[in-house]
Motif scaffolding. Structure first.
Motif, PDB file in Angstrom:
ATOM      1  N   ASP A  18      30.411 -28.865 -31.087  1.00 22.55           N
ATOM      2  CA  ASP A  18      29.677 -27.793 -31.752  1.00 22.55           C
ATOM      3  C   ASP A  18      29.539 -28.121 -33.236  1.00 22.55           C
ATOM      4  O   ASP A  18      30.537 -28.298 -33.941  1.00 22.55           O
ATOM      5  N   VAL A  19      28.295 -28.190 -33.722  1.00 25.57           N
ATOM      6  CA  VAL A  19      28.013 -28.541 -35.116  1.00 25.57           C
ATOM      7  C   VAL A  19      27.271 -27.382 -35.766  1.00 25.57           C
ATOM      8  O   VAL A  19      26.121 -27.091 -35.415  1.00 25.57           O
ATOM      9  N   GLY A  20      27.931 -26.700 -36.703  1.00 24.32           N
ATOM     10  CA  GLY A  20      27.306 -25.611 -37.434  1.00 24.32           C
ATOM     11  C   GLY A  20      26.841 -26.052 -38.803  1.00 24.32           C
ATOM     12  O   GLY A  20      27.043 -27.200 -39.212  1.00 24.32           O
ATOM     13  N   PRO A  21      26.196 -25.174 -39.563  1.00 28.90           N
ATOM     14  CA  PRO A  21      25.687 -25.533 -40.888  1.00 28.90           C
ATOM     15  C   PRO A  21      26.807 -25.777 -41.897  1.00 28.90           C
ATOM     16  O   PRO A  21      27.950 -25.366 -41.689  1.00 28.90           O
ATOM     17  N   ILE A  59      33.423 -38.538 -35.151  1.00 31.35           N
ATOM     18  CA  ILE A  59      34.743 -38.165 -34.645  1.00 31.35           C
ATOM     19  C   ILE A  59      34.615 -37.502 -33.279  1.00 31.35           C
ATOM     20  O   ILE A  59      35.352 -37.826 -32.329  1.00 31.35           O
ATOM     21  N   GLY A  60      33.674 -36.571 -33.162  1.00 36.14           N
ATOM     22  CA  GLY A  60      33.494 -35.851 -31.900  1.00 36.14           C
ATOM     23  C   GLY A  60      33.067 -36.748 -30.763  1.00 36.14           C
ATOM     24  O   GLY A  60      33.527 -36.601 -29.625  1.00 36.14           O
ATOM     25  N   ALA A  61      32.159 -37.696 -31.058  1.00 33.97           N
ATOM     26  CA  ALA A  61      31.722 -38.624 -30.018  1.00 33.97           C
ATOM     27  C   ALA A  61      32.874 -39.519 -29.573  1.00 33.97           C
ATOM     28  O   ALA A  61      33.061 -39.762 -28.373  1.00 33.97           O
ATOM     29  N   ALA A  62      33.657 -39.986 -30.534  1.00 32.45           N
ATOM     30  CA  ALA A  62      34.802 -40.838 -30.194  1.00 32.45           C
ATOM     31  C   ALA A  62      35.839 -40.079 -29.371  1.00 32.45           C
ATOM     32  O   ALA A  62      36.551 -40.673 -28.549  1.00 32.45           O
ATOM     33  N   ALA A  63      35.909 -38.766 -29.569  1.00 30.62           N
ATOM     34  CA  ALA A  63      36.875 -37.947 -28.829  1.00 30.62           C
ATOM     35  C   ALA A  63      36.421 -37.659 -27.401  1.00 30.62           C
ATOM     36  O   ALA A  63      37.193 -37.111 -26.606  1.00 30.62           O
ATOM     37  N   GLY A  64      35.148 -37.981 -27.083  1.00 28.88           N
ATOM     38  CA  GLY A  64      34.700 -37.839 -25.704  1.00 28.88           C
ATOM     39  C   GLY A  64      33.730 -36.716 -25.423  1.00 28.88           C
ATOM     40  O   GLY A  64      33.521 -36.359 -24.256  1.00 28.88           O
ATOM     41  N   ALA A  65      33.101 -36.152 -26.457  1.00 25.83           N
ATOM     42  CA  ALA A  65      32.124 -35.083 -26.220  1.00 25.83           C
ATOM     43  C   ALA A  65      31.005 -35.583 -25.311  1.00 25.83           C
ATOM     44  O   ALA A  65      30.617 -36.755 -25.356  1.00 25.83           O
ATOM     45  N   ASP A  66      30.461 -34.678 -24.486  1.00 30.16           N
ATOM     46  CA  ASP A  66      29.385 -35.034 -23.566  1.00 30.16           C
ATOM     47  C   ASP A  66      28.005 -34.854 -24.191  1.00 30.16           C
ATOM     48  O   ASP A  66      27.025 -35.434 -23.717  1.00 30.16           O
ATOM     49  N   LEU A  67      27.918 -34.023 -25.196  1.00 31.60           N
ATOM     50  CA  LEU A  67      26.654 -33.787 -25.888  1.00 31.60           C
ATOM     51  C   LEU A  67      26.959 -33.227 -27.274  1.00 31.60           C
ATOM     52  O   LEU A  67      28.090 -32.795 -27.554  1.00 31.60           O
ATOM     53  N   VAL A  68      25.944 -33.222 -28.137  1.00 29.34           N
ATOM     54  CA  VAL A  68      26.050 -32.617 -29.466  1.00 29.34           C
ATOM     55  C   VAL A  68      25.218 -31.346 -29.466  1.00 29.34           C
ATOM     56  O   VAL A  68      24.035 -31.374 -29.121  1.00 29.34           O
ATOM     57  N   MET A  69      25.847 -30.243 -29.846  1.00 32.19           N
ATOM     58  CA  MET A  69      25.161 -28.960 -29.929  1.00 32.19           C
ATOM     59  C   MET A  69      25.087 -28.542 -31.392  1.00 32.19           C
ATOM     60  O   MET A  69      26.088 -28.142 -31.999  1.00 32.19           O
ATOM     61  N   ILE A  70      23.894 -28.684 -31.995  1.00 30.94           N
ATOM     62  CA  ILE A  70      23.663 -28.264 -33.379  1.00 30.94           C
ATOM     63  C   ILE A  70      23.140 -26.837 -33.325  1.00 30.94           C
ATOM     64  O   ILE A  70      22.130 -26.573 -32.668  1.00 30.94           O
ATOM     65  N   GLU A  71      23.803 -25.914 -34.020  1.00 31.22           N
ATOM     66  CA  GLU A  71      23.407 -24.510 -33.857  1.00 31.22           C
ATOM     67  C   GLU A  71      23.471 -23.730 -35.167  1.00 31.22           C
ATOM     68  O   GLU A  71      24.038 -24.162 -36.165  1.00 31.22           O
ATOM     69  N   THR A  72      22.822 -22.538 -35.114  1.00 29.17           N
ATOM     70  CA  THR A  72      22.849 -21.539 -36.186  1.00 29.17           C
ATOM     71  C   THR A  72      22.265 -22.075 -37.487  1.00 29.17           C
ATOM     72  O   THR A  72      22.678 -21.689 -38.571  1.00 29.17           O
ATOM     73  N   MET A  73      21.294 -22.961 -37.401  1.00 25.78           N
ATOM     74  CA  MET A  73      20.668 -23.519 -38.591  1.00 25.78           C
ATOM     75  C   MET A  73      19.614 -22.558 -39.142  1.00 25.78           C
ATOM     76  O   MET A  73      18.822 -21.990 -38.396  1.00 25.78           O
ATOM     77  N   VAL A 120      21.230 -34.442 -27.524  1.00 24.97           N
ATOM     78  CA  VAL A 120      21.265 -33.555 -28.685  1.00 24.97           C
ATOM     79  C   VAL A 120      20.508 -32.274 -28.359  1.00 24.97           C
ATOM     80  O   VAL A 120      19.312 -32.304 -28.048  1.00 24.97           O
ATOM     81  N   PHE A 121      21.230 -31.145 -28.419  1.00 29.47           N
ATOM     82  CA  PHE A 121      20.635 -29.818 -28.321  1.00 29.47           C
ATOM     83  C   PHE A 121      20.640 -29.225 -29.728  1.00 29.47           C
ATOM     84  O   PHE A 121      21.624 -29.401 -30.461  1.00 29.47           O
ATOM     85  N   ALA A 122      19.574 -28.535 -30.117  1.00 31.91           N
ATOM     86  CA  ALA A 122      19.511 -27.965 -31.466  1.00 31.91           C
ATOM     87  C   ALA A 122      18.896 -26.573 -31.412  1.00 31.91           C
ATOM     88  O   ALA A 122      17.814 -26.389 -30.839  1.00 31.91           O
ATOM     89  N   THR A 123      19.599 -25.600 -32.006  1.00 35.60           N
ATOM     90  CA  THR A 123      19.098 -24.233 -32.042  1.00 35.60           C
ATOM     91  C   THR A 123      19.178 -23.685 -33.462  1.00 35.60           C
ATOM     92  O   THR A 123      20.029 -24.083 -34.257  1.00 35.60           O
ATOM     93  N   VAL A 124      18.278 -22.765 -33.754  1.00 33.03           N
ATOM     94  CA  VAL A 124      18.205 -22.162 -35.087  1.00 33.03           C
ATOM     95  C   VAL A 124      18.450 -20.667 -34.983  1.00 33.03           C
ATOM     96  O   VAL A 124      18.305 -20.059 -33.910  1.00 33.03           O
ATOM     97  N   ALA A 125      18.820 -20.066 -36.113  1.00 32.53           N
ATOM     98  CA  ALA A 125      19.056 -18.622 -36.181  1.00 32.53           C
ATOM     99  C   ALA A 125      17.868 -17.952 -36.859  1.00 32.53           C
ATOM    100  O   ALA A 125      17.560 -18.252 -38.016  1.00 32.53           O
ATOM    101  N   LEU A 126      17.199 -17.079 -36.138  1.00 35.70           N
ATOM    102  CA  LEU A 126      16.052 -16.356 -36.680  1.00 35.70           C
ATOM    103  C   LEU A 126      16.490 -15.039 -37.297  1.00 35.70           C
ATOM    104  O   LEU A 126      17.423 -14.388 -36.823  1.00 35.70           O
ATOM    105  N   GLY A 127      15.780 -14.620 -38.348  1.00 33.77           N
ATOM    106  CA  GLY A 127      15.933 -13.272 -38.861  1.00 33.77           C
ATOM    107  C   GLY A 127      15.079 -12.318 -38.045  1.00 33.77           C
ATOM    108  O   GLY A 127      14.357 -12.729 -37.125  1.00 33.77           O
ATOM    109  N   GLU A 128      15.136 -11.056 -38.386  1.00 40.58           N
ATOM    110  CA  GLU A 128      14.356 -10.066 -37.640  1.00 40.58           C
ATOM    111  C   GLU A 128      12.858 -10.271 -37.815  1.00 40.58           C
ATOM    112  O   GLU A 128      12.062  -9.742 -37.042  1.00 40.58           O
TER     113      GLU A 128
END
Length: 805
Positions: A102-105, A131-145, A166-174
Motif C-alpha cells: 500500500d503506497v499513500g501520498p 523494499i516492498g517488492a523485495a519483501a514479496g508483495a504481489d502488486l503495488v497499490m497506489i492510493e488516495t492521491m 500497478v493499481f492506482a486510485t485517486v481521492a475525489l472531492g465532492e
C-alpha cells in the motif's frame, strides 16, 4: 494461485476494507503511528487481514500506507516496518489471495504549486517500493492521491523499481476533482499513458456519490476500473467519529457501480469486514459479462486540469509561437533566461483560442534538456493547456516528458529506424500522442504513395512498443509551393489518404506553404481551409493571426461543426472589439492585441500568476506616482478577488490560485520595500495560527491555507504538523491570537481536532476556530464546535477577511 491481473480479466475482484478504523477498535490512539503495529502488534494486523479474507476479499493492502521516507515518523527502521507489513499480509493471504504493497501520498504538494521537488517525491516512493517488492508483495497499490504530479511520481517509481502489477486510485472531492483540480478524464489520460494495470477512486466519497464519476471514468478509459469508497461521510455521535453507511446500503450502492462496469471493488474509511462480506455477496449475485467493455476510439492529450481530444472529424489549433525557428525575440529570451517573455507568449496564445501549445527550446548555446524541462514546468504553472513537447534530442525529450503533468503531444518521430528506436520507448514509458513525420532515410517522398507508405511503417513499428493507432497523429509535411508548384496537391492527397485509408488523425505546420512568397498570411489562410477540408485534424499555426483563426472558425461554422455557430459568433465579436480598439488607438487588429489589453497590467499579471512581471509592474506604478494604497486597492486586491471568485466557482483551480497568490506576493514585496524606505511599513492583519492536529503528518492543506493567507496580507503563525492541543492553546494565548485554523486528513486523528477546540474554548472563549481536511464535513465541524468549516483554502481567506473586518 493465478496472478491477480488474470483474475481481473475473468471476474469481479474484491479488495479489503478500512485498516485505520479497524485498528482504532483494537486500541490505536489518536497520534499513534499505524505502521508501527507491524512490529509492536503484528497479531492485530494479521487479524484484520484475515477478517477481510474471511469476508471474501481476493487481496488485502499491507499496513504500509504511510511508510515512505517523506512521511513515516514512527519508532522503527523504515525497512523493518515495510518488510514486516508485507510479510504479515502475505502470511494472511497464503492460499487465499494476494498481498498488495500500500503506497499513500507523501503529505506534501509538489512544485511548482508546492515545495516538494518531483525527484524528491519519486525517490521517497522508489525506496518504499523497492523494499516492498523485495519483501514479496504481489502488486503495488497506489492510493488516495490528490495531485497528478505526485501520482505520476509514484507510478514511475513503481514501474522503474519493480515488475509488479500497478493499481492506482485517486481521492475525489465532492466536486468530482482532485485537490489540484484534475477532473476524472485528466486522471484517465495520465494513468492510461503511464500504463498502469487498474485505475480508479478510493476514499473521499461514499459509493452513492461516486456513481456519476465512475460512469465518466468508464467512458474515458479502456483499463479495468476500481473503487474503494468510504462508508459515507463521517459524523460525530456521542463524541465518537462514525461512518453512517450500513453494510447493506454499502453493498447495494457498490453493486450499482459494478453494474456500471467496475471490475475491482473494496472499501476505505469506515468500512469493516461486515461491509466487505455484504458487498461481496451482492456482487457475486450479479450476472455480468466476463470481459471488460471497450470504449470507442479516442485520441487525447492532457495537462494537469484539462483534456483535449484530437478529433477525427474536426480539428484543433496548436499554437506555434514558442518555437524559436525564425523568432529572434524568443531566441534572445531563451538565451537571457527571460521566462516571463515565454509565459506571456503562452498565455496570449491560450487567450487567442489555441487548444495545445508547441514548446521548443532548440537554441544553440543553451542547455536544451534543462531549459526544455524548466520551460515545460514554468508554462504549466500558469497555463492549463496541454503541451506539444517539440525536440529532436531524445535526452531533452526524456527530461521534459518525465516532469510533464499530464499526457503530452510529442513532436516527433519519423520513418528513420534510429529515431523510432529512440522515441518510441519514451512514449511507451511516459505516455503521449506522437507526431509521425512522413520522411525516412531517403528524405521526403515526392508522392502521396510514398508518404502513406512511411505512415504505415511508423504505425507498424510503434505497435512493436505497444502503441496503437490512437497514439499517433501523422504529419504528411508541408513544403513551400514556391519551390514546387504541385506540392499543395500532393499534401492534400496525402492528408486525405492518411485520414481516410489509414483512419489516422493528421497534423501540419501550415505556414510553411507560403515560404518565399509575398502576402503570406493570405496564402496561409487559404491553404489552411483547403487542408481542413482534406482531413487535417490539427494544425500548428499562429493563433494570434486573425486571418488564420478566421479561416479555422469559418470552416467549422460552414461545415456544421460549430453548434449554432457559437464559436464563430464569439470570434467575430472579439474581432469587432479589436477593430474598435485600433480605430481609437487602443490596440492592434488581431488576437495578440486582445491578449495584451487583458494581460499587460498589474491586475492581469497577478491574475495570470506572472511573478516577475507583477513585481516589475508594481515598481513601475510606484515610480510613476501611484501611491502604495492605490496600487494595492486598485490593482492587487481586485485581481485576487477575480481569481478567488473563479476558484469558488470552479473555473480556476488550485495551482492557478496559488500562482496568482505568489504573483500578488511579489508585488506586495515591492510595495513593502517602498513603505519601509519611507518609514511607513504597514503591519499585516492578524495574527492567525494554523496547525495540523496531533497524530496527523499531512500538511498539504494547511500549507496551502498558510500561503494564501500570507499573500492576502495576513500574519500567519504556522505551528506545523502533529501539534498537540496543549501547544496550540499555549501559542494562541502567548501570541494573543483570536483565530486558529486546524487541519486533519486521517480519520484516526480527527479526535484530536475536537480536543484542541475544546481546550481552546476553555482557555479563552473569544478564540474562534476554522477547520478543514479531506475527512471533514460542515456537519462534522458543527458537531465538534468549530466556529467555521473551511471547505477549501479560499474559504479560509474569506473567513479571515470577515473576522478581521
Amino acid at each position: 494461485m493465478d496472478d491477480i491481473l488474470k483474475l481481473v480479466r475473468e471476474r469481479i475482484v474484491c479488495a479489503d476494507g478500512g485498516m485505520g478504523t479497524q485498528l482504532q477498535i483494537k486500541g490505536l490512539q489518536p497520534g499513534d503511528v499505524p505502521e508501527d503495529w507491524n512490529i509492536s502488534r503484528p497479531d492485530d494486523i494479521r487479524a484484520v487481514h484475515e477478517s477481510y479474507f474471511a469476508a471474501g476479499a481476493d487481496f488485502v493492502l499491507a499496513n504500509t500506507f504511510g511508510a515512505n521516507p517523506a512521511k513515516y515518523h514512527g519508532a522503527y527502521a523504515l525497512e523493518d516496518v515495510i518488510t514486516a507489513g508485507v510479510r504479515i499480509a502475505k502470511e494472511a493471504a497464503s492460499k487465499r489471495g494476494f498481498a498488495a504493497l500500500d503506497v499513500g501520498p507523501t503529505g506534501r504538494l509538489l512544485e511548482p504549486a508546492g515545495d516538494c521537488p518531483f525527484d524528491e517525491a519519486y525517490e521517497a516512493f522508489a525506496k518504499q517500493i523497492r523494499i516492498g517488492a523485495a519483501a514479496g508483495a504481489d502488486l503495488v497499490m497506489i492510493e488516495t492521491m490528490g495531485d497528478t504530479r505526485e501520482l505520476k511520481a509514484a507510478v514511475l517509481a513503481a514501474k522503474e523499481n519493480c515488475s509488479l502489477p500497478v493499481f492506482a486510485t485517486v481521492a475525489l472531492g465532492e466536486d468530482g476533482k482532485l485537490l489540484t483540480g484534475a477532473a476524472v478524464e485528466c486522471v484517465a489520460a495520465l494513468l492510461e499513458g503511464l500504463r498502469v494495470d487498474v485505475l480508479g477512486f478510493n476514499c473521499g466519497l461514499g459509493p452513492d456519490l461516486m456513481l456519476p464519476y465512475v460512469k465518466r471514468l468508464l467512458a474515458a478509459t479502456r483499463l479495468p476500473v476500481m473503487v474503494k469508497p468510504n462508508a459515507g461521510l463521517p459524523k460525530v455521535v456521542d463524541g465518537e467519529t462514525v461512518f453512517p453507511t450500513s453494510p447493506e446500503t454499502f453493498a447495494r450502492e457498490v453493486a450499482e457501480l459494478v453494474e456500471a462496469g467496475v471490475r475491482v471493488t473494496g472499501g476505505c474509511c469506515g468500512t469493516t469486514p461486515a461491509h466487505i462480506k455484504s458487498m461481496n455477496d451482492a456482487v457475486r449475485k450479479l450476472h455480468l459479462p466476463p470481459t471488460i467493455a471497450k470504449r470507442a476510439s479516442r485520441t487525447v492529450v492532457s495537462s494537469g486540469t484539462r483534456v483535449v481530444e484530437l478529433p477525427y472529424a474536426d480539428s484543433v489549433v496548436i499554437g506555434e509561437r514558442i518555437n524559436p525557428t525564425g523568432k529572434k525575440k524568443l531566441k534572445e529570451a531563451y538565451k537571457a533566461g527571460d521566462t516571463g517573455y515565454i509565459l506571456r507568449e503562452a498565455i496570449a496564445q491560450a487567450e487567442a483560442g489555441a487548444h495545445i501549445l508547441d514548446v521548443n527550446a532548440g537554441v544553440p548555446g543553451i542547455d536544451e534538456p534543462q531549459v526544455l524541462r524548466d520551460t515545460v514546468e514554468a508554462i504549466q504553472s500558469v497555463c492549463d493547456l496541454p503541451l506539444q513537447i517539440d525536440t529532436s534530442d531524445p535526452f531533452a525529450l526524456d527530461r521534459a516528458m518525465r516532469v510533464y503533468n499530464g499526457k503530452a503531444l510529442v513532436n516527433s518521430v519519423n520513418g528513420k529506424e534510429e529515431v523510432m528506436d529512440a522515441v518510441f520507448p519514451l512514449v511507451a514509458k511516459y505516455g503521449g500522442v506522437v507526431v509521425g513525420l512522413t520522411l525516412d532515410e531517403n528524405g521526403i517522398p515526392p508522392t502521396a504513395d510514398g508518404r502513406v507508405a512511411i505512415a504505415k511503417k511508423i504505425l507498424a513499428r510503434g505497435a512493436e512498443y505497444g502503441l496503437e493507432k490512437d497514439d499517433f497523429i501523422i504529419d504528411v509535411l508541408c513544403l513551400a509551393v514556391s519551390a514546387d508548384a504541385n506540392s499543395v496537391n500532393t499534401i492534400l492527397e496525402s492528408l486525405q489518404r492518411v485520414h481516410d485509408e489509414l483512419g489516422c488523425r493528421t497534423v501540419l505546420g501550415v505556414s510553411n506553404v507560403s515560404f518565399g512568397l509575398p502576402a503570406r498570411p493570405l496564402l496561409n489562410a487559404t491553404f489552411y481551409t483547403l487542408a481542413l477540408q482534406a482531413g487535417l485534424t490539427s494544425a500548428i499555426v499562429n493563433p494570434l493571426s486573425a486571418d488564420m483563426m478566421a479561416a479555422y472558425h469559418a470552416w467549422r461554422a460552414l461545415t456544421a461543426r460549430d453548434a449554432q455557430c457559437g464559436s464563430w459568433i464569439g470570434f467575430a465579436a472579439n474581432l469587432a472589439e479589436s477593430s474598435r480598439m485600433v480605430a481609437t488607438g487602443g490596440g492592434t487588429a488581431n488576437a495578440q492585441g486582445q491578449a495584451a489589453a487583458r494581460a499587460d497590467s498589474l491586475k492581469g499579471f497577478v491574475q495570470k500568476g506572472l511573478k516577475q512581471d507583477a513585481a516589475a509592474e508594481a515598481q513601475k506604478l510606484l515610480d510613476g506616482g501611484r501611491t502604495p494604497v492605490e496600487v494595492i486597492d486598485g490593482e492587487i486586491v481586485p485581481a485576487l478577488e477575480v481569481v478567488g471568485k473563479g476558484f469558488e466557482k470552479g473555473s480556476v483551480f488550485l495551482p492557478q490560485l496559488l500562482m496568482a497568490a505568489e504573483a500578488a506576493a511579489a508585488a506586495f514585496d515591492v510595495i513593502r520595500a517602498a513603505l519601509a524606505k519611507a518609514g511607513n511599513a504597514a503591519a499585516p492583519k492578524g495574527p492567525i495560527i494554523v496547525a495540523t492536529v496531533k497524530g496527523d503528518i499531512h500538511d498539504i492543506g494547511k500549507n496551502i491555507v498558510r500561503a494564501l493567507l500570507e499573500n492576502y496580507g495576513f500574519k500567519v503563525i504556522d505551528l506545523g504538523r502533529d501539534v498537540p492541543p496543549e501547544t496550540v492553546v499555549e501559542r494562541a494565548l502567548a501570541e494573543g491570537c483570536k483565530l486558529v485554523g486546524l487541519s486533519a486528513l486521517m480519520t484516526t486523528t480527527v479526535g484530536y481536532m475536537a480536543e484542541t477546540i475544546k481546550q481552546l474554548n476553555a482557555a479563552d472563549p473569544a478564540i474562534k476556530t476554522f477547520v478543514g481536511g479531506a475527512v471533514l464535513t460542515e456537519d462534522y465541524a458543527k458537531e465538534i464546535n468549530a466556529t467555521w468549516y473551511a471547505k477549501d483554502a479560499m474559504a479560509s481567506v474569506r473567513i479571515a477577511e470577515e473576522f478581521f473586518k
